[in-house]
Design a protein around this motif. Structure first.
Motif, mmCIF file in Angstrom:
data_model
loop_
_atom_site.group_PDB
_atom_site.id
_atom_site.type_symbol
_atom_site.label_atom_id
_atom_site.label_comp_id
_atom_site.label_asym_id
_atom_site.label_seq_id
_atom_site.Cartn_x
_atom_site.Cartn_y
_atom_site.Cartn_z
ATOM 1 N N MET A 58 26.149 18.398 31.417
ATOM 2 C CA MET A 58 24.819 18.644 31.975
ATOM 3 C C MET A 58 24.765 19.974 32.719
ATOM 4 N N VAL A 59 25.862 20.348 33.378
ATOM 5 C CA VAL A 59 25.906 21.650 34.047
ATOM 6 C C VAL A 59 25.878 22.771 33.008
ATOM 7 N N HIS A 60 26.575 22.578 31.895
ATOM 8 C CA HIS A 60 26.505 23.551 30.795
ATOM 9 C C HIS A 60 25.058 23.691 30.314
ATOM 10 N N LEU A 61 24.390 22.564 30.093
ATOM 11 C CA LEU A 61 23.009 22.592 29.612
ATOM 12 C C LEU A 61 22.083 23.296 30.609
ATOM 13 N N ALA A 62 22.316 23.051 31.894
ATOM 14 C CA ALA A 62 21.430 23.590 32.929
ATOM 15 C C ALA A 62 21.608 25.084 33.144
ATOM 16 N N THR A 63 22.807 25.595 32.879
ATOM 17 C CA THR A 63 23.114 26.979 33.251
ATOM 18 C C THR A 63 23.211 27.935 32.066
ATOM 19 N N TYR A 194 18.934 14.960 27.965
ATOM 20 C CA TYR A 194 20.271 14.376 27.796
ATOM 21 C C TYR A 194 20.371 13.040 28.529
ATOM 22 N N ILE A 195 19.842 12.988 29.748
ATOM 23 C CA ILE A 195 19.855 11.741 30.525
ATOM 24 C C ILE A 195 19.012 10.677 29.836
ATOM 25 N N ASN A 198 20.623 9.325 26.576
ATOM 26 C CA ASN A 198 21.801 8.488 26.790
ATOM 27 C C ASN A 198 21.550 7.308 27.727
ATOM 28 N N ILE A 199 20.284 7.200 28.183
ATOM 29 C CA ILE A 199 19.877 6.091 29.063
ATOM 30 C C ILE A 199 20.770 6.014 30.306
ATOM 31 N N PHE A 200 21.073 7.179 30.894
ATOM 32 C CA PHE A 200 21.884 7.213 32.101
ATOM 33 C C PHE A 200 21.091 6.779 33.321
ATOM 34 N N TYR A 201 21.776 6.180 34.266
ATOM 35 C CA TYR A 201 21.249 5.797 35.585
ATOM 36 C C TYR A 201 20.186 4.712 35.514
ATOM 37 N N LYS A 202 20.060 4.062 34.397
ATOM 38 C CA LYS A 202 19.038 3.010 34.274
ATOM 39 C C LYS A 202 19.481 1.725 34.972
ATOM 40 N N LYS A 203 20.770 1.502 35.045
ATOM 41 C CA LYS A 203 21.258 0.242 35.624
ATOM 42 C C LYS A 203 21.859 0.470 36.998
#
Length: 203
Positions: A58-63, A194-195, A198-203
């Protein structure tokens, strides 16, 4: 080359991180800012962290669109829990032609005297400090009485940068995703995608 190291779990990286990193890269004498993804902060529950790979990606994607901001996985290769002083020694050995500095918020400066071998860090590295609302005090009042004699606020290695005050937390973002709220404006587009994918942080 003068490198500013911006440490964080970046769980996830958000626009606040980018605003600070870009301001440091553009409005100080730093040539680049490296976003150092920490694999585990001893003060945070490891169970709340995404895998190292996902946070680094995610840092790669952001920068990737910022020429002066680079992701770094240098701490992934060091034994855990790791200390900043060890990372600095490792970087100096690996990149002898670079000069490394630290980037931190006012709140971290206040507790710098609690860091392992902080005297060594302060002796050998510049520290660039950005403002935090949650510090509540002016920088001149930040240093706790027991370390006032160190005169950190006037130390020649500490540089107070008049950066924008950004109060966005990764915890706030994670909690809102879990509650099904739209926090897309707080994240770089590719990180949001990306989040979401990948359904991150949903749970």
């Amino acid at each position: 080359m003068k490198i500013g190291l911006y440490f964080g779990t970046f769980n996830p990286i958000h626009v606040g991180h980018l605003i600070i990193a870009n301001h440091m890269a553009e409005h100080s004498d730093l040539d680049q800012v490296w976003m150092v993804v920490t694999p585990h902060n001893p003060h945070k529950k490891k169970s709340t962290l995404l895998d190292d790979f996902h946070r680094l990606h995610m840092v790669h994607l952001a920068t990737e669109d910022y020429a002066k901001i680079k992701p770094s996985d240098i701490e992934f290769k060091l034994s855990q829990p790791n200390y900043t002083v060890n990372t600095l020694v490792h970087l100096e050995e690996k990149y002898p032609n670079h000069e490394f500095s630290l980037i931190m918020g006012e709140d971290n400066l206040k507790s710098l005297h609690k860091w392992k071998n902080y005297e060594v860090i302060l002796q050998n590295h510049d520290i660039y400090v950005y403002p935090r609302l949650d510090a509540k005090d002016q920088i001149s009042e930040l240093i706790s009485p027991e370390v006032e004699n160190l005169d950190l606020k006037n130390h020649h290695k500490i540089h107070i940068i008049d950066a924008p005050v950004v109060e966005i937390s990764s915890t706030f973002i994670r909690n809102n995703i879990k509650e099904g709220k739209n926090i897309q404006p707080l994240l770089p587009n590719k990180v949001w995608e990306y989040i979401d994918h990948n359904i991150f942080y949903k749970k």
